[in-house]
Every structure is written in C-alpha cells, then in structure tokens.
Design a protein around this motif. Structure first.
Motif, PDB file in Angstrom:
ATOM      1  N   LEU A  72      -6.020   6.425 -64.528  1.00  0.00           N
ATOM      2  CA  LEU A  72      -6.423   5.948 -65.847  1.00  0.00           C
ATOM      3  C   LEU A  72      -7.610   6.744 -66.391  1.00  0.00           C
ATOM      4  O   LEU A  72      -7.665   7.074 -67.579  1.00  0.00           O
ATOM      5  CB  LEU A  72      -6.763   4.454 -65.777  1.00  0.00           C
ATOM      6  CG  LEU A  72      -5.583   3.516 -65.507  1.00  0.00           C
ATOM      7  CD1 LEU A  72      -6.068   2.074 -65.384  1.00  0.00           C
ATOM      8  CD2 LEU A  72      -4.542   3.633 -66.618  1.00  0.00           C
ATOM      9  N   MET A  73      -8.552   7.052 -65.519  1.00  0.00           N
ATOM     10  CA  MET A  73      -9.685   7.880 -65.939  1.00  0.00           C
ATOM     11  C   MET A  73      -9.221   9.276 -66.352  1.00  0.00           C
ATOM     12  O   MET A  73      -9.700   9.847 -67.340  1.00  0.00           O
ATOM     13  CB  MET A  73     -10.701   7.987 -64.807  1.00  0.00           C
ATOM     14  CG  MET A  73     -11.434   6.700 -64.485  1.00  0.00           C
ATOM     15  SD  MET A  73     -12.638   6.235 -65.750  1.00  0.00           S
ATOM     16  CE  MET A  73     -13.892   7.496 -65.478  1.00  0.00           C
ATOM     17  N   SER A  74      -8.262   9.820 -65.615  1.00  0.00           N
ATOM     18  CA  SER A  74      -7.758  11.152 -65.949  1.00  0.00           C
ATOM     19  C   SER A  74      -7.010  11.148 -67.279  1.00  0.00           C
ATOM     20  O   SER A  74      -6.992  12.146 -67.995  1.00  0.00           O
ATOM     21  CB  SER A  74      -6.858  11.678 -64.836  1.00  0.00           C
ATOM     22  OG  SER A  74      -5.643  10.959 -64.776  1.00  0.00           O
ATOM     23  N   LEU A  75      -6.379  10.025 -67.620  1.00  0.00           N
ATOM     24  CA  LEU A  75      -5.680   9.930 -68.902  1.00  0.00           C
ATOM     25  C   LEU A  75      -6.659   9.979 -70.066  1.00  0.00           C
ATOM     26  O   LEU A  75      -6.322  10.489 -71.143  1.00  0.00           O
ATOM     27  CB  LEU A  75      -4.851   8.646 -68.950  1.00  0.00           C
ATOM     28  CG  LEU A  75      -3.528   8.675 -68.178  1.00  0.00           C
ATOM     29  CD1 LEU A  75      -2.855   7.304 -68.218  1.00  0.00           C
ATOM     30  CD2 LEU A  75      -2.601   9.742 -68.758  1.00  0.00           C
ATOM     31  N   ILE A  76      -7.847   9.435 -69.853  1.00  0.00           N
ATOM     32  CA  ILE A  76      -8.880   9.556 -70.883  1.00  0.00           C
ATOM     33  C   ILE A  76      -9.221  11.021 -71.114  1.00  0.00           C
ATOM     34  O   ILE A  76      -9.329  11.493 -72.253  1.00  0.00           O
ATOM     35  CB  ILE A  76     -10.140   8.765 -70.475  1.00  0.00           C
ATOM     36  CG1 ILE A  76      -9.825   7.278 -70.357  1.00  0.00           C
ATOM     37  CG2 ILE A  76     -11.272   8.990 -71.480  1.00  0.00           C
ATOM     38  CD1 ILE A  76     -10.982   6.445 -69.855  1.00  0.00           C
ATOM     39  N   PHE A  77      -9.374  11.754 -70.015  1.00  0.00           N
ATOM     40  CA  PHE A  77      -9.653  13.185 -70.124  1.00  0.00           C
ATOM     41  C   PHE A  77      -8.497  13.910 -70.812  1.00  0.00           C
ATOM     42  O   PHE A  77      -8.701  14.754 -71.685  1.00  0.00           O
ATOM     43  CB  PHE A  77      -9.884  13.775 -68.735  1.00  0.00           C
ATOM     44  CG  PHE A  77     -10.066  15.262 -68.726  1.00  0.00           C
ATOM     45  CD1 PHE A  77     -11.319  15.825 -68.918  1.00  0.00           C
ATOM     46  CD2 PHE A  77      -8.978  16.108 -68.536  1.00  0.00           C
ATOM     47  CE1 PHE A  77     -11.481  17.205 -68.926  1.00  0.00           C
ATOM     48  CE2 PHE A  77      -9.136  17.484 -68.528  1.00  0.00           C
ATOM     49  CZ  PHE A  77     -10.389  18.035 -68.732  1.00  0.00           C
ATOM     50  N   ALA A  78      -7.248  13.585 -70.418  1.00  0.00           N
ATOM     51  CA  ALA A  78      -6.086  14.254 -71.001  1.00  0.00           C
ATOM     52  C   ALA A  78      -5.991  13.978 -72.498  1.00  0.00           C
ATOM     53  O   ALA A  78      -5.668  14.873 -73.292  1.00  0.00           O
ATOM     54  CB  ALA A  78      -4.817  13.794 -70.293  1.00  0.00           C
ATOM     55  N   LEU A  79      -6.268  12.739 -72.896  1.00  0.00           N
ATOM     56  CA  LEU A  79      -6.216  12.387 -74.317  1.00  0.00           C
ATOM     57  C   LEU A  79      -7.228  13.190 -75.119  1.00  0.00           C
ATOM     58  O   LEU A  79      -6.911  13.713 -76.193  1.00  0.00           O
ATOM     59  CB  LEU A  79      -6.466  10.889 -74.487  1.00  0.00           C
ATOM     60  CG  LEU A  79      -6.597  10.393 -75.931  1.00  0.00           C
ATOM     61  CD1 LEU A  79      -5.283  10.599 -76.680  1.00  0.00           C
ATOM     62  CD2 LEU A  79      -7.000   8.920 -75.962  1.00  0.00           C
TER      63      LEU A  79
END
Length: 305
Positions: A72-79
């Motif tokens: 979930l934290m990585s999805l913030i970065f990806a977004l």
C-alpha cells in the motif's frame, strides 16, 4: 565452536531483512524506477506486522500484514511518481518521512508488548550436527524464504521473457514502449513487488529478530538496503554476498565492543556506506557492460496520448 556458531547465526539473522528488502528494490530499479522510500515501507511493515501477529496470535498473519502494508505504501509512491510524474527522489524521501510518522501512530498501542517469535526449523539428527546443523537446518522460515526469493528473482530476470521485458523497460523505456509493452504498468508492478519485500523485511524485525515493537526499530536498514543494491551493481548473485557482508559488519561492531577492540563503533557502523562509495568509484572507472545501473533509472515515462 559454539562461539563461531553463535556469530554465524547472528550474521544470518542480521542479514535477512537486508537481503529481502534489497531484493525487492533491485527489481524496482531494474525496471527503471528509483524508490528511496524503502526505510518508510519497512518501518510501516514492522508496525503492521507486529500488530497483526499480536492481535491474531499468528506469525504468518503478521507477515501478511507487513507485506500488504508495504504494498500500500508503494502504491502511494507509484501514484505520485509514475501516475503524476512527480520527482522520484522527492517522492521517495517523502514516503520515508510519512512511513516513520505513520508507524509511530499505528504502533503506539503495541509499544511494550511482546510475542512469541517465529519458530525455528528442527530436524532430529541434522539440526544437532555441530556448527552447521543449526545454520542449515535450524533457522526460521524468513531466512529460508529470503534465499528462495533471491533465487526466484534471479531466475525471473535472466531466464524468463517477462524478466527480459522488465529489464528492457529499465534499460530503454522508449524502445520498450515502441515495441508495444506497457511500461507504466510493468513499473507499477515492480514498485509493488519492492514494497511487498520491504514490508516483509520490516515485519521480520518484530516477528523473528526481536519479539517486540519499538518506534524506529528499522534503524536505517532501509538505507543500507538501498546502498546494497548499488554495492551489488544490480546483480542478484552479488546481492547475496553483499547482504551477508553488510550483516557481518553489523554484528562485528557489536562483538568488537565486547572484545574490547579500540575501534569506534561509529566507524564500524559507517563501513557499509564507505564500501558502497568505493564500489561506486570502481564501477564508474570500469564502465563494463552489465555492471552499471539501468540506463533509464530514475526517469519518468509518459506514454504518447
């Protein structure tokens, strides 16, 4: 003999979170993305992993919570970095700052609590063999998984078509896009994989390494994992050597103090980073094929509309 065995076991335990986190970051960077938020994803994974294990009484559920938290934290970065084309370095640093604060909020109610750490393998007759028994047949599941993970990543990158495509996105994203490959989607999956590994590496700390949670318990391991990827020149085989070398340095500084060696502990703590700087200098001088970073590392790809 017992002292040597104890040191080897300590090195394995200290190296495991570095190897898991660095493996995920290696895949991320091979796709052409630089995520400096490994430390933030690890500390959130540690808080969520401990919380999940403490609430359910299951180490497996705790590890799963850590993986999900890292993803979930990585999805913030990806977004931010891939979806909105925000600077990757700034986004990664912001993710680390967010992770440190978020972990303190999530783990506030678990400080001071303890749980039973992950069980170690025991095979009668094999685990009892002097010196190598506990090293090979007496570790917890995280240690064995870290070895299987790096082998699987090596096989994926160099023995599968999907791994070739991922490396192509990192080496030349324009050519990969021209061939019809969804570069942004591939990079997003790579970032999510890196986040999952970072979350699991963080969860390992309270679930197996130390059976309790304290704020900031990653203690810079995420940054060491980032340095380790560079140290290994983006190759899985060298990553294993580097991880255990860095873990040995971490343990060495503790034993050096116990043995009364007159070397400042701060110098020993700085050795992994010093080694990384030396390796970077050597790599820049050598410029050999396959030993340098992916050509598109840190770039943001925006496909034609």
């Amino acid at each position: 003999m017992e002292l040597v065995e104890a040191i080897i076991l300590s090195v394995l335990a200290a190296s495991t979170p570095l190897l898991i986190a660095a493996t995920g970051e290696l895949v991320t960077e091979r796709s052409g993305v630089l995520n400096l938020g490994v430390e933030g994803m690890m500390i959130v994974g540690a808080a969520c992993g401990f919380g999940g294990a403490w609430l359910t009484g299951s180490i497996f559920v705790g590890a799963l919570f850590g993986i999900i938290a890292g993803m979930l934290m990585s999805l913030i970065f990806a977004l931010m970095a891939l979806g909105l084309a925000v600077n990757q370095v700034a986004t990664g640093l912001a993710l680390t700052i967010l992770g440190v604060g978020l972990s303190g909020l999530i783990g506030a109610g678990f400080v001071g609590e303890r749980l039973t750490p992950a069980a170690h393998l025991y095979i009668p007759g094999l685990t009892d063999v002097p010196l190598i028994g506990r090293v090979l047949f007496g570790e917890d599941a995280f240690v064995y998984f870290s070895i299987a993970l790096i082998i699987g990543v090596w096989w994926f990158l160099y023995r599968t078509r999907a791994g070739l495509i991922l490396r192509a996105c990192g080496d030349n994203h324009v050519s990969a896009h021209a061939l019809g490959y969804p570069v942004l989607r591939i990079r997003t999956f790579a970032v999510m994989f890196g986040g999952a590994c970072a979350g699991l590496a963080g969860a390992y700390l309270p679930l197996a390494y130390t059976p309790f949670f304290i704020p900031g318990m990653t203690a810079g391991r995420g940054w060491i994992a980032l340095a380790l990827v560079v140290f290994a020149s983006w190759r899985p085989g060298r990553l294993v050597v580097g991880a255990y070398l860095f873990g040995a340095v971490t343990i060495l500084q503790l034993h050096a103090q116990g043995w009364g060696v007159g070397i400042p502990s701060q110098f020993m703590s700085a050795l992994p980073y010093l080694a990384t700087v030396i390796v970077l200098v050597l790599l820049s001088r050598a410029r050999t094929g396959g030993s340098t970073a992916p050509a598109a590392l840190g770039t943001v790809f925006v496909p034609d509309r």
